[in-house]
Scaffold this active site. Structure first.
Site, short mmCIF file in Angstrom:
data_model
loop_
_atom_site.label_atom_id
_atom_site.label_comp_id
_atom_site.label_asym_id
_atom_site.label_seq_id
_atom_site.Cartn_x
_atom_site.Cartn_y
_atom_site.Cartn_z
N VAL A 264 0.84 -1.18 0.00
CA VAL A 264 0.00 0.00 0.00
C VAL A 264 0.88 1.24 0.00
O VAL A 264 1.88 1.31 0.71
CB VAL A 264 -0.91 0.03 1.25
CG1 VAL A 264 -1.82 1.25 1.22
CG2 VAL A 264 -1.73 -1.24 1.35
N LYS B 161 -2.97 -0.04 -3.92
CA LYS B 161 -2.73 -1.37 -3.37
C LYS B 161 -2.27 -2.27 -4.50
O LYS B 161 -2.85 -2.27 -5.58
CB LYS B 161 -3.99 -1.94 -2.73
CG LYS B 161 -4.50 -1.12 -1.57
CD LYS B 161 -5.52 -1.87 -0.74
CE LYS B 161 -4.84 -2.95 0.07
NZ LYS B 161 -5.73 -3.52 1.10
N ASP C 287 -12.89 -8.80 5.86
CA ASP C 287 -11.88 -8.40 6.85
C ASP C 287 -12.37 -7.17 7.60
O ASP C 287 -11.70 -6.15 7.68
CB ASP C 287 -10.55 -8.11 6.16
CG ASP C 287 -9.40 -7.97 7.17
OD1 ASP C 287 -8.40 -7.30 6.82
OD2 ASP C 287 -9.51 -8.47 8.29
#
Length: 943
Positions: free
Chosen positions: A706, A720, A811
């Protein structure tokens, strides 16, 4: 004196001639200046040029250019249409001063950003201004009242914020006003009720609040009004019933409460009324039958009670009637079946009783019927398919009886859901006559006569479920697995006998459920063809033979339940190598030998292996010495062979890869895909933003996964990096495109991605205002906490229920919840876990499990917010703590100790939602749609 070479002299003379020409043509001059300041990577404006020697005798050169409209003499520019030209950057303003006679300006569907130049508002002759589908931001600038002749203002789908511009009400000729799809906040100005000529008003999909001004009822000329998908307070003003010319009214998803005003029945020209997804109560006014032109009526997802008015039989033009997800009761009036135009009837999830009207489907071309989750009795209406167009029939979770004979000639059906009723008799469907059927669920009934033998003829079938029909009987038809698109086949508890047919072709199969039958014989080794299989349940049958190694080698397998059969032999060691295996249950068979030592198998627990007297090893009893010696020798030889085989395979793979690498090189051609909100850059522009020394064929040297980057127009993005194999590029890029098209206020935007055959750089909005993990310990007032919780819920609900197929976040945690300039929460990294699995070819996990985990994590985040960061990952702990103790602690932390304070009720509601979401059994958790509905009464909710 230096002499210029001839080419330079020629260029200089050309420039002088152009300058002379442009000196008498300010329009062309201004447009060329405009062209020089915008981003035009797709060369849409390449024809904007003045050729050497061109003489137009006082006419405007630009009149021959694309997008330019001039008067009949080609002496004045009166229109600029630059729509869909893929232009970007900030919109220049100073050039507009030349176009004093401009009547039309259209720059829609580009990628312009920044603020609107106020110079546009000096174009006093302008009648139409279309700036829709760009990314303009900031407050809408003042001065638009200077466009005193404006008839059309279309600013749909931008990123404006702040209040709606009140001065628009001064535009006496305005007919079309579209400010939808931005982030305008605050109330609708009451002055918006003073337009004298307005015909089209669209303010939906913003962050508007406050009460809907009753002054809107004064809009006697408006025919189309959309003001929903905001977060208002209060009721629907009865004065809206005075909008005598209204034909289309949409106030859906707007947090409205109270009853539906019967005054709306005065809208006798109304064709479409959408009030769904609010908190409306009371009964449907019977007076609505006066609205004879009414074609579409959607009142779903409210708290409406009472019956369907009998008077609706007068609505002869009604095509859509949607009353689902309310608290309505009574029977369906017979008059509904007489409506000649009715094609869609949604009344599911209510408390309706009685039988469906006998003539339903007889008098109209019914296409979609959903009456599920009520208490209907009786049989399927005999003429349900008479119109020949019924493609979705949804009747599940009722008390229907009788047989399916009305469906025997229903060849248009695509989706049939009849589960959880009391239907009986044989299944009369001739599946070869259902060419388009994709989904059949007959589970939980009383059918007999077996599975239709021609099931293999339903070439588009994806889902088939007849489970829990205990008297169905018969066998699994021979060619069942050959269906090219079949993913789910469920026929548990059906008294099916015979052998399993061979799995000759089952490339799409994900789930096979045949537990609790009387199936015998061995599992065919051809199951190795089911490469996508994730779940197989053959428990409680009469199967014999060894567990096939081919089953153990399936790459996507996550659940295999073979318990309560007569399997013998050992557990194939290949199960231990599975990276996706979650459950292997071989209990109560005749399995012998030792359980392979791999962790994935030993972590299953005793219950997965009990009932096999000759089976030993952890987690069961230790093996005897003789078994241990035999096991170690056998296992050692097997491991040696496997290791040698793996080594050879790795060497061969490495050699092949190296040869390909040497012949083709590691560098691939870079491509760029932009989504809404990002100018249409070329890949080279993006790559150079990472390092100005990089060329298009070189990889940007990102040291981390990142980083930040500044693109050519000055846009800062978060980057990313994702690596993939060339063979995965297509499927991965398709999913990235789905992520990029997922647009919601509570999701961080994926702006685009730059990729080649080996990797991609994903470009996200860069939001520098921190994340929840950094800010959760800062004390916040209750309304701010509510706004954050509901914002997170809305983002998740969009991913789970509005994306098709659903996207799991994967996530969800506080560090992945970032804040924009308005401290509105946005979900970051959604779908990224699934994306990384796609890159490795390991994407076959059950999506439902991931969605359930999102819900669990959401419950934990609620607790984290309520306790100012004290409870992190506290789901399991809070389930074991007495609820009153937990509630008292959280009330203390939010300074709500007074039991008479209404704040305690709101805290209790939010805690209840958190506890529901963190229940240990996934099936006991609410959907995100239901969780959001429970939270909808909080004061802190936003769009």
């Amino acid at each position: 004196m230096e002499i210029f070479p001839w080419p330079h002299l020629k260029l200089l003379l050309s420039s002088m001639l152009i300058a002379v020409a442009l000196a008498v043509d300010p329009y062309s001059d201004a447009l060329l200046s405009f062209k020089s300041e915008v981003i035009d990577h797709f060369h849409s404006l390449d024809d904007w040029l003045v050729r050497h020697g061109e003489n137009r005798s006082g006419k405007v050169h630009a009149c021959s250019w694309s997008g330019i409209k001039c008067d009949n003499n080609s002496t004045v520019v009166i229109g600029l249409d630059l729509s869909t030209k893929k232009l970007g950057g900030k919109l220049p303003g100073k050039q507009f001063g030349v176009f004093t006679e401009l009547v039309e300006l259209n720059i829609s569907q580009n990628a312009f950003s920044g603020e609107i130049p106020i110079e546009i508002f000096n174009l006093t002759g302008l009648r139409s201004l279309d700036i829709s589908r760009n990314n303009f931001s900031g407050n809408f600038p003042g001065g638009i009242s200077g466009l005193r002749n404006l008839v059309v203002l279309d600013a749909f789908s931008n990123s404006f914020s702040g209040p709606l511009p009140v001065e628009l009400s001064k535009l006496e000729f305005l007919k079309v006003l579209n400010l939808a799809g931005s982030y305008f906040d605050g109330p609708i100005p009451s002055a918006y009720g003073s337009f004298k000529r307005l015909e089209f008003l669209h303010l939906a999909g913003n962050s508007l609040s406050g009460n809907i001004p009753p002054e809107l009822g004064n809009l006697q000329t408006v025919t189309h009004m959309e003001i929903g998908y905001n977060s208002y307070e209060g009721n629907i003003p009865w004065q809206l019933g005075n909008m005598s010319e209204l034909r289309y009214l949409d106030i859906a998803g707007a947090n409205l409460s109270g009853s539906i005003p019967r005054h709306l029945s005065n809208l006798t020209k109304l064709q479409s009324l959408f009030l769904f997804r609010n908190q409306l109560t009371g009964v449907i006014p019977w007076e609505f039958s006066r609205i004879l032109p009414l074609t579409n009526l959607d009142l779903s997802d409210n708290v409406i009670s009472g019956p369907i008015p009998e008077s609706f039989a007068e609505l002869k033009n009604l095509r859509l009637l949607s009353l689902m997800y309310n608290e309505m009761n009574g029977t369906v009036p017979d008059g509904i079946a007489e409506l000649p135009s009715l094609d869609t009837l949604f009344i599911w999830n209510n408390f309706f009783t009685g039988s469906l009207p006998r003539n339903l489907g007889k008098n109209s071309k019914l296409r979609w019927l959903d009456v599920s989750t009520n208490s209907f009795i009786g049989s399927i209406p005999p003429h349900i398919c008479a119109g020949g167009e019924l493609f979705k029939l949804i009747l599940f979770s009722n008390k229907f009886t009788g047989n399916l004979s009305p469906l025997s000639n229903c060849s248009s059906l695509v989706r049939i859901r009849l589960e959880d009723n009391s239907f009986s008799g044989e299944i009369p469907l001739t599946l070869s006559h259902l060419p388009d059927v994709t989904y059949i669920d007959f589970s939980g009934n009383r059918f007999t006569g077996g599975i239709p033998s021609d099931i293999s003829q339903a070439s588009k079938l994806q889902y088939f479920n007849v489970s829990n029909n205990p008297e169905l009987g018969g066998m699994v038809p021979e060619e069942t697995w050959s269906l090219p698109l079949l993913q789910n086949f469920s026929a548990s508890s059906c008294n099916i006998s015979g052998n399993l047919p061979p799995f000759r072709s089952c490339k799409s199969m994900l789930v096979v459920e045949l537990q609790m039958n009387d199936i015998s014989g061995a599992v065919p080794k051809s199951i190795s063809n089911c490469k996508s299989l994730e779940i197989i349940n053959l428990a409680s049958n009469q199967l014999i033979g060894h567990i096939p190694e081919e089953l153990a080698s399936l790459p996507a397998l996550s659940v295999a339940d073979l318990s309560h059969n007569n399997f013998s032999g050992s557990i194939p060691g290949e199960f231990g190598k599975s990276t996706n295996l979650l459950l292997l249950n071989v209990s109560f068979n005749d399995i012998s030998g030792s359980i392979p030592s791999e962790k994935v198998l030993q972590s299953m627990g005793r219950s997965a292996y009990v009932g096999n007297p000759e089976l030993c090893g952890a987690p069961l009893r230790a093996c005897s010495a003789s078994m241990a010696i035999f096991g170690s020798k056998g296992t050692g030889k097997l491991r040696l062979v496997l290791l040698l085989s793996a080594g050879v395979a790795i060497l061969v793979s490495a050699l092949v890869f190296w040869l390909v690498y040497l012949r083709k090189g590691s560098k691939g051609q870079w491509k760029m895909e932009s989504f809404i909100g990002l100018p249409q850059f070329k890949a080279n522009d993006v790559l150079r933003s990472f390092d100005s020394n990089e060329s298009m064929d070189e990889l940007p040297p990102l040291s981390a996964a990142v980083c930040k980057a500044v693109l050519p127009t000055g846009i800062t993005v978060l980057v990313k990096k994702v690596e993939w194999e060339p063979k995965r590029m297509k499927v991965v890029s398709e999913f990235v495109t789905q992520m990029g098209n997922a647009r919601h206020r509570n999701l961080i935007r994926l702006l685009g991605f730059c990729y080649n055959k080996h990797m991609a750089y994903m470009l996200y909005d860069y939001l520098p205002n921190g994340n929840l993990a950094e800010k959760v310990r800062i004390p916040r007032d209750w309304s701010t906490k509510c706004r954050i919780i509901i914002g997170i819920a809305k983002g998740l609900c969009f991913l789970h229920h509005d994306c098709n197929p659903a996207i799991s976040h994967g996530d969800l945690k506080s560090s992945n919840i970032v804040f924009d300039d308005n401290f509105e929460p946005r979900l970051a990294d959604f779908g990224f876990k699934y994306l990384t699995e796609l890159t490795k070819g390991q994407s076959n996990e059950v999506i439902k499990d991931e969605l359930y985990m999102d819900i669990y994590k959401f419950g934990e985040i609620i607790l984290e917010i309520l306790t100012n960061g004290r409870l992190i990952n506290g789901g399991e702990n809070t389930q074991s703590k007495p609820k009153d103790v937990l509630l008292r602690e959280i009330c203390n932390e939010n300074e709500a100790t007074d039991p008479t304070n209404s704040l305690q009720d709101e805290i209790k509601l939010v805690v209840d939602v958190a506890l529901l979401c963190t229940r240990s059994r996934p099936a006991d958790r609410p959907s995100m749609e239901d969780a959001l509905k429970l939270l909808s009464g909080l004061k802190g909710q936003g769009k």
